[in-house]
Design a protein around this motif. Structure first.
Motif, mmCIF file in Angstrom:
data_model
loop_
_atom_site.group_PDB
_atom_site.id
_atom_site.type_symbol
_atom_site.label_atom_id
_atom_site.label_comp_id
_atom_site.label_asym_id
_atom_site.label_seq_id
_atom_site.Cartn_x
_atom_site.Cartn_y
_atom_site.Cartn_z
ATOM 1 N N GLU A 62 0.951 -1.286 0.007
ATOM 2 C CA GLU A 62 0.005 -0.107 -0.031
ATOM 3 C C GLU A 62 0.870 1.003 0.221
ATOM 4 O OE1 GLU A 62 -4.513 0.485 1.785
ATOM 5 O OE2 GLU A 62 -3.358 0.751 3.128
ATOM 6 N N LYS A 63 0.602 1.836 -1.217
ATOM 7 C CA LYS A 63 1.219 3.160 -1.100
ATOM 8 C C LYS A 63 0.465 4.000 -1.233
ATOM 9 C CE LYS A 63 5.601 1.134 -2.560
ATOM 10 N NZ LYS A 63 6.834 1.675 -3.132
ATOM 11 N N PHE A 64 1.492 5.416 -0.422
ATOM 12 C CA PHE A 64 0.333 7.328 -0.776
ATOM 13 C C PHE A 64 1.342 8.183 -1.673
ATOM 14 C CE2 PHE A 64 -0.966 5.038 3.844
ATOM 15 C CZ PHE A 64 -2.721 5.891 3.603
ATOM 16 N N ARG A 69 -3.698 12.722 -0.957
ATOM 17 C CA ARG A 69 -4.490 12.259 -1.768
ATOM 18 C C ARG A 69 -4.785 11.089 -1.906
ATOM 19 N NH1 ARG A 69 -7.272 16.663 -5.955
ATOM 20 N NH2 ARG A 69 -8.781 16.077 -5.376
ATOM 21 N N TYR A 70 -4.106 10.437 -2.365
ATOM 22 C CA TYR A 70 -4.036 8.961 -3.073
ATOM 23 C C TYR A 70 -3.904 7.479 -2.025
ATOM 24 C CZ TYR A 70 -5.991 12.453 -6.800
ATOM 25 O OH TYR A 70 -7.064 12.949 -7.242
ATOM 26 N N ARG A 93 -7.951 4.432 -5.539
ATOM 27 C CA ARG A 93 -8.575 5.148 -4.380
ATOM 28 C C ARG A 93 -8.169 6.649 -3.982
ATOM 29 N NH1 ARG A 93 -7.044 1.930 -0.939
ATOM 30 N NH2 ARG A 93 -7.164 2.002 1.073
ATOM 31 N N ARG A 94 -9.331 7.423 -3.670
ATOM 32 C CA ARG A 94 -8.736 8.430 -2.796
ATOM 33 C C ARG A 94 -8.397 8.406 -1.222
ATOM 34 N NH1 ARG A 94 -12.592 11.601 -6.697
ATOM 35 N NH2 ARG A 94 -11.719 12.777 -7.130
ATOM 36 N N GLN A 95 -7.861 9.020 -0.393
ATOM 37 C CA GLN A 95 -7.525 8.974 0.728
ATOM 38 C C GLN A 95 -8.569 8.859 1.656
ATOM 39 O OE1 GLN A 95 -6.705 11.223 3.428
ATOM 40 N NE2 GLN A 95 -6.604 8.860 5.109
ATOM 41 N N GLU A 96 -9.635 9.601 1.369
ATOM 42 C CA GLU A 96 -10.657 9.129 2.580
ATOM 43 C C GLU A 96 -11.739 8.337 1.880
ATOM 44 O OE1 GLU A 96 -11.829 12.144 -0.588
ATOM 45 O OE2 GLU A 96 -9.689 12.255 0.756
ATOM 46 N N GLU A 97 -11.597 7.826 1.063
ATOM 47 C CA GLU A 97 -12.786 6.648 0.297
ATOM 48 C C GLU A 97 -12.053 5.265 1.167
ATOM 49 O OE1 GLU A 97 -13.331 6.446 -3.492
ATOM 50 O OE2 GLU A 97 -13.534 8.715 -3.792
ATOM 51 N N PRO A 98 -13.343 4.201 1.526
ATOM 52 C CA PRO A 98 -12.939 2.840 2.138
ATOM 53 C C PRO A 98 -12.163 2.682 1.084
ATOM 54 C CG PRO A 98 -15.036 3.566 1.832
ATOM 55 C CD PRO A 98 -14.323 4.829 1.192
ATOM 56 N N PHE A 99 -11.732 0.871 1.474
ATOM 57 C CA PHE A 99 -11.206 0.812 0.531
ATOM 58 C C PHE A 99 -12.118 -0.515 0.170
ATOM 59 C CE2 PHE A 99 -9.449 -3.907 0.106
ATOM 60 C CZ PHE A 99 -8.702 -3.833 -0.895
#
Length: 160
Positions: A62-64, A69-70, A93-99
């Motif tokens: 998992e990488k930001f 932001r993503y 996905r966007r960071q605030e969206e759940p997986f």
């Protein structure tokens, strides 16, 4: 002879079939298919989102993005019980969206056959996905689709 049916859904069902000439007549072939149809509808409603609870997801990487932001996630997912499934893929996905393990960027189907991922952000909204997968042209025609963009992120691919 049936004067009154106890369940409104069955009454509605009987109205839908033209083979039922009169409300009081009873035809087994029409009722048999109707019961199967009604059972399938109930099964579909009951099992609609069960996969969210029963899937076993393993995050491989998992990488930001540089700005945060993503999020890009390489993962494996298994589920389905005795007639189960197993697949590996990448989610962006966007960071605030759940997986959500059903939102993936490689292939159209769950059984896509991808693996050995390496995720690398080339910029704040540009992701490079290195992956391994079959090279057979028949397989690629059926499963080889890739999303070139997802939620504002440009995606480039490198096949190993």
């Amino acid at each position: 002879m049936i004067k009154r049916l106890p369940i409104p859904a069955i009454r509605l069902f009987l109205l839908l079939y033209p083979k039922m000439k009169k409300a009081n007549s009873f035809h087994w072939p029409a009722l048999g298919w109707g019961v199967i149809f009604l059972g399938l509808i109930i099964l579909a409603i009951a099992c609609g989102e069960q996969w969210r609870k029963t899937d076993r997801v393993t995050v491989l990487q998992e990488k930001f993005s540089p700005g945060g932001r993503y999020v890009a996630t390489a993962f494996e997912c298994a589920g389905g019980g005795a007639a189960g499934y197993f697949y590996s893929n990448v989610n962006v996905r966007r960071q605030e969206e759940p997986f959500n393990q059903r939102h993936f960027i490689l292939g159209d189907k769950l059984w896509s056959g991808y693996g050995n991922f390496d995720l690398q952000w080339l910029g704040s909204n540009h992701l490079q996905v290195t992956y391994q997968g079959p090279k057979d042209p028949k397989w690629l025609k059926q499963n080889g689709s890739r999303k070139e963009q997802c939620c504002g992120v440009k995606i480039t691919y490198v096949h190993r």
